[in-house]
Every structure is written in C-alpha cells, then in structure tokens.
Design a protein around this motif. Structure first.
Motif, short mmCIF file in Angstrom:
data_model
loop_
_atom_site.label_atom_id
_atom_site.label_comp_id
_atom_site.label_asym_id
_atom_site.label_seq_id
_atom_site.Cartn_x
_atom_site.Cartn_y
_atom_site.Cartn_z
N ALA A 150 0.83 -1.20 0.00
CA ALA A 150 0.00 0.00 0.00
C ALA A 150 0.87 1.25 0.00
O ALA A 150 0.56 2.26 -0.65
N THR A 151 1.95 1.21 0.74
CA THR A 151 2.93 2.29 0.87
C THR A 151 4.11 1.72 1.63
O THR A 151 3.99 0.70 2.31
N LEU A 152 5.25 2.37 1.52
CA LEU A 152 6.40 2.01 2.36
C LEU A 152 6.77 3.18 3.27
O LEU A 152 7.87 3.21 3.83
N TRP A 159 5.94 -1.72 10.42
CA TRP A 159 5.96 -3.16 10.68
C TRP A 159 6.53 -3.95 9.51
O TRP A 159 6.86 -5.13 9.66
N ASP A 160 6.64 -3.34 8.34
CA ASP A 160 7.20 -4.04 7.18
C ASP A 160 8.68 -3.73 7.07
O ASP A 160 9.08 -2.65 6.65
N ASP A 161 9.49 -4.71 7.48
CA ASP A 161 10.95 -4.51 7.52
C ASP A 161 11.67 -5.15 6.34
O ASP A 161 12.88 -5.34 6.37
N TYR A 192 -3.65 -11.96 -2.76
CA TYR A 192 -2.66 -12.13 -1.70
C TYR A 192 -2.85 -13.48 -1.02
O TYR A 192 -3.94 -14.08 -1.08
N ASP A 193 -1.80 -13.94 -0.36
CA ASP A 193 -1.86 -15.14 0.47
C ASP A 193 -2.02 -14.68 1.91
O ASP A 193 -1.11 -14.06 2.47
N PRO A 194 -3.14 -14.97 2.55
CA PRO A 194 -3.36 -14.49 3.92
C PRO A 194 -2.38 -15.07 4.93
O PRO A 194 -2.26 -14.53 6.03
N ARG A 195 -1.66 -16.12 4.56
CA ARG A 195 -0.68 -16.70 5.47
C ARG A 195 0.68 -16.01 5.36
O ARG A 195 1.58 -16.29 6.16
N GLN A 196 0.83 -15.13 4.37
CA GLN A 196 2.00 -14.27 4.29
C GLN A 196 1.64 -13.00 5.06
O GLN A 196 0.97 -12.10 4.55
N ALA A 200 -0.57 -9.78 3.83
CA ALA A 200 -1.96 -9.70 4.28
C ALA A 200 -2.25 -8.36 4.95
O ALA A 200 -3.33 -7.79 4.79
N MET A 201 -1.26 -7.83 5.70
CA MET A 201 -1.46 -6.54 6.36
C MET A 201 -1.57 -5.42 5.33
O MET A 201 -2.40 -4.52 5.46
N HIS A 202 -0.75 -5.49 4.28
CA HIS A 202 -0.88 -4.50 3.20
C HIS A 202 -2.24 -4.63 2.52
O HIS A 202 -2.90 -3.62 2.22
#
Length: 319
Positions: A150-152, A159-161, A192-196, A200-202
C-alpha cells in the motif's frame, strides 16, 4: 541502430541487457512508441485495439519469467490485439520517480487514456503498488494487483521490515498512497496469500468499496509466478479486459490449483507442521488417485505405519 526485424513476434531471449533493451524499444517504436524515463525507467507502447493494458514490470522479471523475454502484455497484444503500455524499471523502484509522475501527467493532459474503451492496470509486488497508484490517471480503469504494497512510508508501515533501502524514498508526494489512488477505479482486485503476514497486512489497507480482495492461502510469497505456472494470469487479465472479472469467476478458475504440484506440496507441508495426519492421508490419497507422485506415496506409506502403531485412525478408503 538498425534492427533487422522489429516485429513483436520476434523473441528477445539470449540477448545481453543493453541489447535486449534496444531491441525491445525498437519493437515498440515500430508498432507505437517508446520513451526513456531517466536512468532506471523507460516506457514502451504498442498501439492496436481499443482495449489498453497498462503493465508495470522490471527488466529482471521480464527476462526471467517470459519465454520470449518480452513484457507480459505482448502475449495479449499478439492473441487479442490489445494495445499495451508498459512501464519498465531496472530493479525494484516502486516507480517513485518525478520522471514517471511527469510522464503520466502528460498522458492525462493529452487525453491518452480517453482514446480507449477499456483500460486495465496490472502489476505484482512493487509493480502492483505502481499499478494501483498510477491508475488514478485513468478514471474508470480496472486494476489487477498481485501482492501489492500500500505504501512504504515508515510512519504507516513500520511493521514491514523487508525493504530497508526504500525507507528514505518518499511515498507521501504525488501518486503516493496506493489505496487512495484507487478511488477513481471502476474495480480493483488485490490478490494475496493471507498466510503471508506482511502481504496480508498490506492487503487490509486496500479495503475499499470498489476493491475485491482475493485470498490465495498456501500459495506463498511468489503469487505472480504461481499464477503463471497455473496458466491463470492471462485468463485473469482477459476477464478484466472484458469487464468479467469477479470474485466468483476467479475462484472458478482457481480450482486448477488442485493440479498444481507446488500448491499441493505446500498444503502437505502445512498439514505436517500442524500435525494433522488424518488430513494429510486424505490429501495423499486424493493426489495419488488423480496425479500420482512419489512424494505423496512415500508420505502415505509413512502415515499408514503411524496408523498401524495406533497414533491415529486413517480415513476410510475412497469409494
């Protein structure tokens, strides 16, 4: 530079990167146009029918995933006669460049997108982010985004490292926050894969009235590759181009995963990690009855031994 054959049916495999780029741009120039967009980006355009496919791709992805080392859209140009605009990056840049902003501004000013009856934007990962973000240039477009961010902007997605090198890149200026840029789209589809977890958060950030989120559990972190392997990607884009892509239509197509070795092995591994021997035995029997496979036969034999030892009861045989 003189190129003997610029026809888009001509494969570009086995060329060095610089030669590959020159040949690709020559093909585009012969059938439409090309434009340099700075050191790490360029655009190609093939002018044909009134359906336009806009794809965002990387040089590396094109050369590794395509049998002809051509952009995804070229196959639809050849088979359906669609027009195709491809924005290409050298590496993952998320297409955050003023040159690209200016390019889309110029397309809008020229009324470029208004010349087409249907416009479809497509991309995966960083390219999926770009497909969503730049779709605002063509109100009423259909967007297909696979595993998009969605954005970086670290203030929103700290939370996305996964992409530390992008931390200083601005995602708050023009064409910035991808979910907001979808407001003008007719429909958008986020795969998307909800287990990733991070993907999933994006995907959650893309929740909008005109956005359909399509879950592909167990497919892992390379969904575009899985869609290509299952021969689904082009079928999805064709449905989008005819305004027939829906949640139901996708999941009907997605039944083909039952024949995907990659998916079935991942399913078996997931059940193994969760210690679900009963379900593992069911999966193995189903696969062996339809496809065969030494891995599944060995696993079933191991499960049968565990059942004989009294660890669990096997499911009844299939009739």
């Amino acid at each position: 530079m003189q190129v003997e054959n610029n026809d888009i049916d001509t494969s570009l495999t086995d060329l060095k990167p610089d030669e590959w780029k020159k040949r690709l741009m020559a093909q585009a120039e012969e059938n439409g146009m090309h434009q340099e967009l700075g050191k790490r980006h360029f655009a190609t355009f093939i002018d044909q029918k009134s359906t336009l496919l806009v794809t965002f791709e990387t040089m590396q992805g094109i050369r590794s995933l395509s049998e002809t080392a051509q952009p995804f859209g070229f196959d639809l140009v050849k088979s359906k006669g669609w027009s195709h605009l491809c924005i290409i990056s050298d590496g993952d840049t998320w297409f955050r460049s003023p040159r690209i902003y200016g390019f889309f501004d110029q397309l809008v000013d020229d009324g470029f997108f208004e010349e087409f009856d249907t416009v479809v934007f497509y991309g995966a990962g960083p390219c999926g982010y770009a497909a969503a973000a730049f779709s605002v240039a063509s109100p009423g477009a259909i967007v297909v985004a696979v595993q998009p961010q969605a954005t970086l902007d670290p203030r929103m997605t700290e939370w996305d490292d996964r992409f530390p090198k992008m931390r200083r890149t601005s995602f708050t200026d023009r064409y910035g926050y991808a979910p907001d840029m979808l407001d003008a789209a007719e429909r958008a589809f986020v795969f998307y894969d909800p287990r990733q977890e991070l993907d999933a958060m994006h995907a959650t950030l893309f929740e909008r009235e005109n956005v359909t989120r399509l879950r592909m559990p167990g497919m892992g972190g390379a969904l575009q590759t899985r869609l290509v392997e299952m021969e689904l990607l082009y079928r999805i884009l064709i449905l989008a181009g005819y305004s027939k892509l829906t949640e139901q239509a996708f999941y009907q197509l997605y039944r083909v995963r039952r024949h995907s070795g990659t998916y079935l092995r991942a399913l078996l591994a997931r059940l193994d990690a969760d210690d679900r021997p009963y379900l593992q035995a069911q999966v193995c029997r189903n696969v062996l009855s339809r496809m065969g496979g030494p891995k599944f036969r060995r696993k079933l034999e191991s499960l049968e031994k565990r059942a004989e030892a009294g660890e669990f009861r096997l499911p009844p045989p299939c009739k």
